[in-house]
Structures are given as structure tokens and as C-alpha cells.
Design an enzyme around this catalytic site. Sequence first.
Site, PDB file in Angstrom:
ATOM      1  N   HIS A   9     -40.115  11.895  18.985  1.00 47.94           N
ATOM      2  CA  HIS A   9     -40.043  11.057  19.869  1.00 47.94           C
ATOM      3  C   HIS A   9     -38.599  10.359  19.824  1.00 47.94           C
ATOM      4  O   HIS A   9     -39.019   9.740  19.636  1.00 47.94           O
ATOM      5  CB  HIS A   9     -40.181  10.834  21.223  1.00 47.94           C
ATOM      6  CG  HIS A   9     -42.139  10.161  20.928  1.00 47.94           C
ATOM      7  ND1 HIS A   9     -41.221   8.600  21.625  1.00 47.94           N
ATOM      8  CD2 HIS A   9     -42.877   9.773  20.407  1.00 47.94           C
ATOM      9  CE1 HIS A   9     -42.201   7.985  21.135  1.00 47.94           C
ATOM     10  NE2 HIS A   9     -43.053   8.411  21.023  1.00 47.94           N
ATOM     11  N   ARG A  60     -43.715  12.194  26.463  1.00 51.03           N
ATOM     12  CA  ARG A  60     -42.282  11.094  25.104  1.00 51.03           C
ATOM     13  C   ARG A  60     -41.690  13.068  24.635  1.00 51.03           C
ATOM     14  O   ARG A  60     -40.780  12.889  23.822  1.00 51.03           O
ATOM     15  CB  ARG A  60     -42.142   9.782  25.231  1.00 51.03           C
ATOM     16  CG  ARG A  60     -43.826  10.274  24.196  1.00 51.03           C
ATOM     17  CD  ARG A  60     -44.206   8.742  24.082  1.00 51.03           C
ATOM     18  NE  ARG A  60     -45.694   8.414  23.778  1.00 51.03           N
ATOM     19  CZ  ARG A  60     -46.704   8.423  23.488  1.00 51.03           C
ATOM     20  NH1 ARG A  60     -46.671   8.520  24.941  1.00 51.03           N
ATOM     21  NH2 ARG A  60     -47.751   7.720  23.092  1.00 51.03           N
ATOM     22  N   GLU A  87     -50.095  11.231  19.227  1.00 51.78           N
ATOM     23  CA  GLU A  87     -50.454   9.843  19.252  1.00 51.78           C
ATOM     24  C   GLU A  87     -51.694   9.283  18.859  1.00 51.78           C
ATOM     25  O   GLU A  87     -52.907  10.510  19.506  1.00 51.78           O
ATOM     26  CB  GLU A  87     -49.538   9.214  19.877  1.00 51.78           C
ATOM     27  CG  GLU A  87     -49.694   7.623  19.476  1.00 51.78           C
ATOM     28  CD  GLU A  87     -49.047   7.393  17.693  1.00 51.78           C
ATOM     29  OE1 GLU A  87     -49.319   8.394  16.534  1.00 51.78           O
ATOM     30  OE2 GLU A  87     -47.414   6.946  17.799  1.00 51.78           O
ATOM     31  N   HIS A 177     -44.765  11.953  17.463  1.00 50.80           N
ATOM     32  CA  HIS A 177     -45.637  10.701  17.169  1.00 50.80           C
ATOM     33  C   HIS A 177     -45.277  10.381  15.890  1.00 50.80           C
ATOM     34  O   HIS A 177     -45.261  10.578  15.357  1.00 50.80           O
ATOM     35  CB  HIS A 177     -46.359  10.198  17.996  1.00 50.80           C
ATOM     36  CG  HIS A 177     -46.270  11.184  19.831  1.00 50.80           C
ATOM     37  ND1 HIS A 177     -46.042  10.007  20.745  1.00 50.80           N
ATOM     38  CD2 HIS A 177     -47.329  12.520  19.534  1.00 50.80           C
ATOM     39  CE1 HIS A 177     -45.965  11.511  22.155  1.00 50.80           C
ATOM     40  NE2 HIS A 177     -47.234  12.334  21.277  1.00 50.80           N
TER      41      HIS A 177
END
Length: 223
Positions: A9, A60, A87, A177
Site C-alpha cells: 500500500h 490502507r 499485515e 502490506h
Amino acid sequence: MVKLVLLRHGESEANFANTYTGWSDVPLTKKGIEQAHAAGQALAQTGLAFEHVHTSMLKRAIMTAYLVQDELDQNWLPITKSWRLNERHYGALRGLNKDETKVLFGADQVAMWRRSFAQVPPLLTHPSRSRRYHRFPASIIPRGESLKMASERLVPYWTDELAPRLKAGDNQLLVAHGSTIRALVKFVEAIPDDEIDRVEIGNAQPLIYTFDDQLQLIDKAHL
């Protein structure tokens, strides 16, 4: 030949503040939005056509995926959002400033938590459970994870979702991520445990893998 594009991201508010984020849901900064557009523009110039988009359940990554699809003019693509692509969970470090944790715990210890494959950060006593995860067993919510633990929940996604689509000859775009992409890179490239600490994943920098029809890696390219 078939292609898998991995993309972290754009810059998030936590990246800007230099804090541990993990499963916390934070938005992109203005810079992060610009980075996502730029990544999409760079991919558009390659002429790549995708058949499916994969992302985490965190905004995100989701917003980065949407912005990239805008630039590709491929908004109509099906998109799968999975907790397996979230993540790595930083446990009790979540929300703390990274520089301050070096003072609290020592730079060497923090480096081990952040970069090694098997080191587990301090665990949360009571993990929070957002409504987005209510349809899943409570056991999926970590109290904290090493990169190894994050990899163990991510590899089944490769087996069940990515590999079959790639074997069918369909190009795939995955937006996630830093740590989960590191885990995928480690898996795809068969990087040894003691060398993964050297792998860096920058914000919104597309990584393109090319495979043959047996998913043997042919080429790797950075945009």
C-alpha cells in the site's frame, strides 16, 4: 507465461508517524494516495491485463487497490479481501513509535522483532476483535505474530487462491502490506530464513513475477 504483481500500500498515517500498525486500520496519507496513483500509472504503461485483485481487510491496502484499478481502467475486476493478507500483527507494540521502542527495549531487540523470521513481539493480553472478523472463528485474531507465523497463515492463500488462478494463465494483482509481501517474496523465491531480514518492501513499488505454466519462476522485475 503468467504474471503476479505484488504491491505494498501507499504511505499510511502510521508510516508517516513511524508507529507500529499491524491489524490496526489506518488511512492513507495524501502522499500515500499519490503513490497509489503513480503505481497504477506505472502498471498501466506495461499494458498488463489482470483477471483478479486480492487485498487485505485493512483500508490502507483496499484503497490502494481501488486507486490502482482506477489508473488501470480495470475497476470491474473481481476483488477478494482476506484476513490472511493482513499485515503481520505486532502485538503489544501496536501503536507505539518505533524509535521510542528502541529506547524502551534496546535497538538490537527491536531489530530482531522487526526483521527476523521467527522472533515474536510482546503479545497483547486481550486482542480486540473488529466486526469485520465476526464471521470468522475467534482463533484467527492474533495476540502478536512473528513473520513466520504470518507466513503460515498466508501460504494457504497462495495454495487455495493464487496458484490455481495463475496456473489457469490469469494474471493476478495482490495489494497488501510490507510484512505479508515479504512473506510471499520469501515463499516464491525460496529465500532462507536467515536472509529474509535483508528484504525491503517499499510503499507502492510494484514487483512483477513471471511464471511458466508449472509456476516455475522465470523473471522478477521492479517498476
